[in-house]
Design a protein around this motif. Sequence first.
Motif, short mmCIF file in Angstrom:
data_model
loop_
_atom_site.label_atom_id
_atom_site.label_comp_id
_atom_site.label_asym_id
_atom_site.label_seq_id
_atom_site.Cartn_x
_atom_site.Cartn_y
_atom_site.Cartn_z
N GLU A 187 -36.46 -31.22 -11.21
CA GLU A 187 -35.47 -31.63 -10.31
C GLU A 187 -34.14 -31.11 -11.08
O GLU A 187 -33.85 -31.36 -12.24
CB GLU A 187 -35.49 -33.08 -10.11
CG GLU A 187 -36.72 -33.71 -9.54
CD GLU A 187 -36.23 -35.24 -9.27
OE1 GLU A 187 -35.25 -35.90 -9.76
OE2 GLU A 187 -37.53 -35.90 -8.86
N LEU A 188 -33.43 -30.40 -10.22
CA LEU A 188 -32.15 -29.88 -10.62
C LEU A 188 -31.27 -30.70 -11.25
O LEU A 188 -30.82 -31.76 -10.56
CB LEU A 188 -31.56 -29.00 -9.47
CG LEU A 188 -30.34 -28.22 -10.02
CD1 LEU A 188 -31.07 -26.80 -10.65
CD2 LEU A 188 -29.92 -27.40 -8.71
N LYS A 189 -30.59 -30.48 -12.41
CA LYS A 189 -29.85 -31.54 -12.97
C LYS A 189 -28.47 -31.63 -12.51
O LYS A 189 -27.95 -30.52 -11.74
CB LYS A 189 -29.79 -31.12 -14.53
CG LYS A 189 -29.32 -32.18 -15.47
CD LYS A 189 -29.44 -31.68 -17.09
CE LYS A 189 -29.30 -33.00 -18.11
NZ LYS A 189 -30.72 -33.76 -17.78
N LYS A 190 -28.03 -32.78 -12.26
CA LYS A 190 -26.67 -32.78 -11.67
C LYS A 190 -25.56 -31.89 -12.33
O LYS A 190 -25.34 -31.82 -13.41
CB LYS A 190 -26.17 -34.42 -11.79
CG LYS A 190 -25.06 -34.64 -10.72
CD LYS A 190 -24.75 -36.22 -10.79
CE LYS A 190 -23.50 -36.53 -9.99
NZ LYS A 190 -23.29 -37.98 -10.12
N GLY A 191 -24.83 -31.22 -11.45
CA GLY A 191 -23.68 -30.35 -11.74
C GLY A 191 -24.27 -29.02 -11.97
O GLY A 191 -23.37 -28.16 -12.30
N VAL A 192 -25.62 -28.50 -11.93
CA VAL A 192 -26.03 -27.42 -12.15
C VAL A 192 -26.43 -26.61 -10.85
O VAL A 192 -26.79 -27.14 -9.91
CB VAL A 192 -27.56 -27.42 -12.90
CG1 VAL A 192 -28.16 -25.97 -12.98
CG2 VAL A 192 -27.46 -27.92 -14.36
N ALA A 193 -25.72 -25.38 -10.74
CA ALA A 193 -25.57 -24.73 -9.80
C ALA A 193 -27.21 -24.27 -9.39
O ALA A 193 -27.88 -23.89 -10.30
CB ALA A 193 -24.85 -23.20 -9.43
#
Length: 268
Positions: free
Chosen positions: A89-95
């Motif tokens: 899952e894409l980390k928060k704040g990563v585009a």
Amino acid sequence: MIIIAGKPEFVFDDSTLSELERSIYQKKKSSTFEYRYDSVEVLLFELRVRTQIVESARLLSKSGVRFADFKHSKCNEAFWDRNDKGGFELKKGVAPHDGIKDIFNNGRLYAFECATAVVLVLYKAILESIGPKQFDVLFSDLLLYDWHYSSNLHLKERTHPEDAVAGDLLYFNNPDFDPATPWWRGENVVKLEKDLYYGHGIGIKTAEEFIAKLNSFRKPKSTQSASLSDRFDQLDFSSLWQLTSSNQGRFIIAKVGTITYVNHYQPN
């Protein structure tokens, strides 16, 4: 056969299509299946994205990523969070585009199975085709896990794998796989040029080589060979085109009699 806006006659300037794009076009044109497009721009967009799918598959094969089942999957924790199912899952704040690019740039930090790999190849190809700004808008809900993919990524199922062209997704089925190695029940692959395919964990091989590899992981005394599935998937290029606008105005289209000529637009 290719039908564009109801018309079959289009002539492309030599500089408009690459060698791979031209081979895809010619195979679809000579097929008995009717490929229908609303405009020549949609066809050209598809050819460009298919080329990027092939390139992305080759890049992933060289990236250093390792094969692993969901239980042993790994990711770069600076960009992704690994969930309890082994997905990323894409980390928060990563585009989103940065998350995808990191896998290709730092592949040694990642390990996953073949279904995740082919979906990842599609994401990378789309990113290179439409650019990071539009990609981030369309694919903000990134989850890398098996055949889970964004709501804006649409696939179409087709039959008759002999009609598949570069950029399509196929499957080699191994029905008599050894239960001790269940991850070899089959292999998801991306079709490249001619008879070459990319499959994560095996590499870039011919169909014959993929079948031989899977056969080496069958039950003892098995006589049922692995084989290419009679169904395959392809990206819904028309749907993707409709979601984007960055590809407008790249071609000059002129009609002479009943024939339409297509040339690359080179702005000053």
